[in-house]
Design a protein around this motif. Structure first.
Motif, PDB file in Angstrom:
ATOM      1  N   LYS A   4       0.863  -1.175   0.000  1.00 21.19           N
ATOM      2  CA  LYS A   4       0.000   0.000   0.000  1.00 21.19           C
ATOM      3  C   LYS A   4       0.897   1.222   0.000  1.00 21.19           C
ATOM      4  O   LYS A   4       2.069   1.134   0.393  1.00 21.19           O
ATOM      5  N   ALA A  11      -2.640  10.224  -6.553  1.00 19.37           N
ATOM      6  CA  ALA A  11      -3.350   9.153  -5.840  1.00 19.37           C
ATOM      7  C   ALA A  11      -4.290   8.418  -6.781  1.00 19.37           C
ATOM      8  O   ALA A  11      -4.445   7.197  -6.706  1.00 19.37           O
ATOM      9  N   GLU A  12      -4.867   9.160  -7.701  1.00 16.34           N
ATOM     10  CA  GLU A  12      -5.832   8.570  -8.639  1.00 16.34           C
ATOM     11  C   GLU A  12      -5.149   7.515  -9.533  1.00 16.34           C
ATOM     12  O   GLU A  12      -5.688   6.442  -9.772  1.00 16.34           O
ATOM     13  N   ASN A  41      -4.698   4.509  -7.403  1.00 15.48           N
ATOM     14  CA  ASN A  41      -5.975   3.844  -7.141  1.00 15.48           C
ATOM     15  C   ASN A  41      -6.437   3.045  -8.348  1.00 15.48           C
ATOM     16  O   ASN A  41      -6.900   1.914  -8.214  1.00 15.48           O
ATOM     17  N   ARG A  42      -6.267   3.654  -9.510  1.00 15.82           N
ATOM     18  CA  ARG A  42      -6.707   2.949 -10.719  1.00 15.82           C
ATOM     19  C   ARG A  42      -5.910   1.673 -10.923  1.00 15.82           C
ATOM     20  O   ARG A  42      -6.399   0.695 -11.454  1.00 15.82           O
ATOM     21  N   TYR A  96      -3.979   0.163  -6.074  1.00 12.98           N
ATOM     22  CA  TYR A  96      -3.303   0.403  -4.794  1.00 12.98           C
ATOM     23  C   TYR A  96      -4.101   1.370  -3.935  1.00 12.98           C
ATOM     24  O   TYR A  96      -4.357   2.503  -4.351  1.00 12.98           O
ATOM     25  N   ALA A  97      -4.485   0.881  -2.782  1.00 13.29           N
ATOM     26  CA  ALA A  97      -5.085   1.801  -1.819  1.00 13.29           C
ATOM     27  C   ALA A  97      -4.001   2.814  -1.488  1.00 13.29           C
ATOM     28  O   ALA A  97      -2.891   2.436  -1.136  1.00 13.29           O
ATOM     29  N   SER A  98      -4.277   4.078  -1.650  1.00 17.20           N
ATOM     30  CA  SER A  98      -3.215   5.055  -1.377  1.00 17.20           C
ATOM     31  C   SER A  98      -3.763   6.241  -0.600  1.00 17.20           C
ATOM     32  O   SER A  98      -3.944   7.327  -1.144  1.00 17.20           O
TER      33      SER A  98
END
Ligand code: SAH
Ligand code: SF4
Length: 397
Positions: free
Chosen positions: A325, A351-352, A355-356, A359-361
């Motif tokens: 993570k 972060a996007e 996330n895509r 990965y939870a970020s």
């Protein structure tokens, strides 16, 4: 709103120059040996050590007189020979958001110097995280980190590391007896649920003491914080990572902060010795990894340095195959720094991309900013604070 607890309000529980050694920080084995020093016969040492352990780490007592299942005579001998030392609390600051920061003064080291360290408690809805230090200062010189500019450095002892947890438990009233007496106890029965070694210092440069301290903190008959809730953060001391996995067994966080060696060399000079590929290789080998047990990669967001879309994409590539993570940390500026924090939109865009890619970020929201309690700021503010405090005391005197 900030409140300040001065040294006067929080007197040390032991004399600063007390020659008696502290029992805090001894392994169970060493504690049994210490029982020998006060005349406990060999056959009884483990049992006595078990009792003392329970009083110190489960009950949180600070005086031998409270150990009521130990005969008075032995208690007296223990008291003549040892202390259950806590560091002196120089100040306690409480942020408007509930974050607390303690400035702790240690007992004199062999040269007589009394160093200071900081410990931070961050309450959140579902957890309470205690950020502890492993060294006074740091020998490494990450260019964005305030601690890295501090000259004085020494390793903390296992006792000094564990005592940060105990002091925090004292102050937030988190010992079992406090919780029992609490009409409105925290969910799960504890305030401090997680420990992160993300304060001052590089924990893997103080391996043995950190290991002993984590063994103490995670001991089920004592402070009882599971190793799954203890996270050791390293700037990337590659040769010690396999040992940490085998001998410490806590969760691991890696201060990655860049996606190319060129940039990481600038931010984390240790990268010149242990470049990204070697570091990630060691991560891949870390034992016990799974989707439920991931490595945290810390990534400080520095404007125009490491925050581009290309960086985010490279980061996704680098982490492939590692249960990971990512913690995006907004840079916390400090006086004299050459860096700025990335803009909020840039952080969100970064972060996007993560996330895509699955990965939870979470972006670590800055906490305790009003008391300079954030990552990488644990340094000279304390010196300023002391000057201010002294002035206040002098003015009042
Ligand atoms: N030495 C260890 C642990 C202490 S630093 C390590 O480097 O991992 C804890 C975290 O705070 C690290 O990820 C570090 O890179 C980060 N940090 C240091 N200075 C910072 C700053 N000014 N702003 C944001 N994060 C910072
Ligand atoms: Fe030391 Fe960690 Fe700061 Fe680097 S980021 S100087 S390793 S405390």
């Amino acid at each position: 709103m900030t409140t300040l607890l001065t040294a006067r309000e929080a007197p040390p529980r032991y004399l600063p120059n007390d020659p008696r050694p502290s029992l805090i920080g001894l392994t169970r084995q060493a504690l049994a040996e210490a029982m020998g020093r006060v005349g406990v016969p060999e056959k009884q040492r483990r049992m006595r050590a078990g009792q003392v352990w329970h009083w110190i780490y489960h009950r949180g007592v600070t005086a031998f007189a409270e150990m009521t299942n130990i005969a008075g005579e032995l208690r007296q001998r223990l008291d003549e020979t040892f202390v259950i030392g806590r560091p002196e609390i120089v100040s306690e600051q409480i942020s408007a958001d509930g974050t607390r920061k303690w400035l702790l003064r240690l007992s004199p080291d062999e040269r007589g110097a009394r160093h200071e360290i900081e410990t931070v408690y961050i309450p959140e809805e579902d957890r309470g995280t205690l950020c502890i230090s492993s060294q006074v200062g740091c020998t490494l010189t990450c260019t964005f980190c305030h601690t890295g500019t501090q000259k004085l450095v020494r390793n903390l002892t296992a006792g000094e590391i564990a005592a940060q947890v105990m002091t925090a438990r004292d102050r937030v009233k988190d010992w079992p007896r406090d919780i029992e007496a609490n009409a409105n106890p925290p969910l799960g029965g504890r305030y401090i649920t997680n420990i992160v070694l993300m304060g001052m210092g590089e924990p893997l440069y103080n391996f043995d003491n950190v290991k002993d301290a984590i063994d103490i903190i995670s001991d089920g008959e004592g402070l009882s914080l599971s190793k799954r809730r203890i996270t050791l953060s390293t700037s990337g001391v590659v040769p010690e990572i396999p040992r940490a996995g085998a001998e410490i067994g806590s969760m691991l966080a890696i201060s990655l902060h860049a996606t190319t060696d060129e940039i990481r060399n600038r931010l984390v000079p240790l990268n010149k010795k242990y470049p990204i590929e070697e570091l990630l290789g060691a991560c891949r080998q870390y034992p016990g990894l799974s989707n439920a047990r991931r490595i945290t990669f810390e990534y400080v967001m520095l404007k125009g340095i490491n925050d581009s879309a290309a960086d985010a994409k490279r980061l996704v590539q680098l982490l492939k195959g590692i249960p990971a993570k990512v913690n995006l940390i907004p840079f916390n500026p400090w006086p004299g720094t050459q860096y700025e924090c990335s803009d909020w939109e840039t952080i969100e865009a970064f972060a996007e991309v993560l996330n895509r890619a699955g990965y939870a970020s979470p972006v670590r929201t800055p906490r305790g900013r009003d008391i300079m309690a954030a990552c990488g700021q644990l340094k000279s503010e304390s010196q300023k604070l002391r000057a201010r405090e002294r002035m206040a005391l002098e003015a009042g005197a």
